[in-house]
Design a protein around this motif. Structure first.
Motif, PDB file in Angstrom:
ATOM      1  N   GLN A 138      -1.212  -0.939  -4.127  1.00  0.00           N
ATOM      2  CA  GLN A 138      -0.363  -0.587  -5.260  1.00  0.00           C
ATOM      3  C   GLN A 138       0.021  -1.827  -6.056  1.00  0.00           C
ATOM      4  OE1 GLN A 138       1.236   2.857  -5.955  1.00  0.00           O
ATOM      5  NE2 GLN A 138      -0.784   3.094  -5.024  1.00  0.00           N
TER       6      GLN A 138
ATOM      7  N   ASN B  15       0.827  -1.207   0.000  1.00  0.00           N
ATOM      8  CA  ASN B  15       0.000   0.000   0.000  1.00  0.00           C
ATOM      9  C   ASN B  15       0.861   1.256   0.000  1.00  0.00           C
ATOM     10  OD1 ASN B  15      -2.158  -1.779   0.250  1.00  0.00           O
ATOM     11  ND2 ASN B  15      -2.293  -1.523   2.473  1.00  0.00           N
ATOM     12  N   ASP B  16       0.300   2.343  -0.542  1.00  0.00           N
ATOM     13  CA  ASP B  16       1.008   3.622  -0.492  1.00  0.00           C
ATOM     14  C   ASP B  16       0.701   4.317   0.836  1.00  0.00           C
ATOM     15  OD1 ASP B  16      -1.513   4.700  -0.677  1.00  0.00           O
ATOM     16  OD2 ASP B  16      -1.305   5.390  -2.749  1.00  0.00           O
ATOM     17  N   LYS B  17       1.170   5.568   1.002  1.00  0.00           N
ATOM     18  CA  LYS B  17       1.007   6.255   2.294  1.00  0.00           C
ATOM     19  C   LYS B  17      -0.448   6.575   2.613  1.00  0.00           C
ATOM     20  CE  LYS B  17       1.938  10.821   0.262  1.00  0.00           C
ATOM     21  NZ  LYS B  17       2.824  12.001   0.336  1.00  0.00           N
ATOM     22  N   TYR B  18      -1.303   6.489   1.580  1.00  0.00           N
ATOM     23  CA  TYR B  18      -2.730   6.741   1.795  1.00  0.00           C
ATOM     24  C   TYR B  18      -3.511   5.448   2.046  1.00  0.00           C
ATOM     25  CZ  TYR B  18      -1.276  11.135  -0.329  1.00  0.00           C
ATOM     26  OH  TYR B  18      -0.622  12.295  -0.627  1.00  0.00           O
ATOM     27  N   GLY B  19      -2.817   4.307   2.075  1.00  0.00           N
ATOM     28  CA  GLY B  19      -3.462   3.029   2.327  1.00  0.00           C
ATOM     29  C   GLY B  19      -4.023   2.369   1.076  1.00  0.00           C
TER      30      GLY B  19
END
Length: 206
Positions: A15, A8-12
């Motif tokens: 990816q 996941n990216d920093k926003y959840g």
């Protein structure tokens, strides 16, 4: 082309690592893949082709039967959202590095017996070892009937030194599949009795 999930990216957001038609690798969020918002890595070639109304795939095979075979193969091995993933990628069955580009797969297909324009189901890709990966040493082209015979879930019966699936024995002995399956699975007959009892007489021998 989707290659694998990478977290996941920093926003959840989930990816995925994807390969652009230009060859570059890029990470894309699930939502952007589903919506079509992201269709390239942003390379100049892809943007120019889109502006000109051309297909982004340089091979020109997008949407053809052979392209769909390749795409389905990659998806079931790499995309957890694909319905068949648990039987392929979920079992760690992979597509070899060479075949992660369509062009390489297509060249192998032409050399190994794929027939352009053949009727649906008459030329499907099959792994020789059902537990092995998709690669040129473990794949061949077969029709749907032969592929169905080789599924892991098929029950195989050994009789007189020959090993066949229920469906193959039914065809060979001219017995309906449902009759043979009932003898083996519901009534619990031995293989010998199930395969040798003439149809029409077995009910009196239960």
């Amino acid at each position: 082309m989707v290659l694998k999930r990478i977290g996941n990216d920093k926003y959840g957001r989930t990816q995925w690592q994807c390969r652009c038609t230009c060859g570059n690798l890029t990470n894309v969020a699930s939502g952007n893949l589903v919506s079509g918002h992201t269709s390239s890595c942003g390379c100049g070639e892809a943007l120019n082709r889109k502006r000109l109304g051309l297909r982004s795939e340089r091979h020109g095979k997008y949407g053809t039967s052979i392209y769909n075979v390749w795409n389905a193969m990659v998806q079931r091995c790499s995309n957890p959202n694909q319905p068949s993933f648990e039987n392929y990628g979920g079992r760690d069955i992979q597509v070899c590095d060479e075949w992660k580009t369509f062009e390489s797969f297509y060249e192998w297909a032409k050399r190994s017996g794929y027939v352009e324009g053949i009727a649906r189901g008459e030329c499907t890709i099959e792994r020789i070892d059902v537990n092995g990966n998709y690669c040129h040493t473990n794949c061949k082209w077969v029709n749907m009937q032969e592929q169905a015979n080789n599924k892991r879930t098929n029950r195989r019966l050994l009789h007189n030194g020959e090993c066949k699936t229920l469906a193959q024995w039914a065809r060979a002995l001219n017995i309906s599949y449902s009759c043979l399956a009932q003898r083996i699975n519901r009534l619990g007959w031995s293989v010998e009795r199930a395969l040798t009892t003439p149809v029409g007489r077995w009910r009196t021998q239960i």
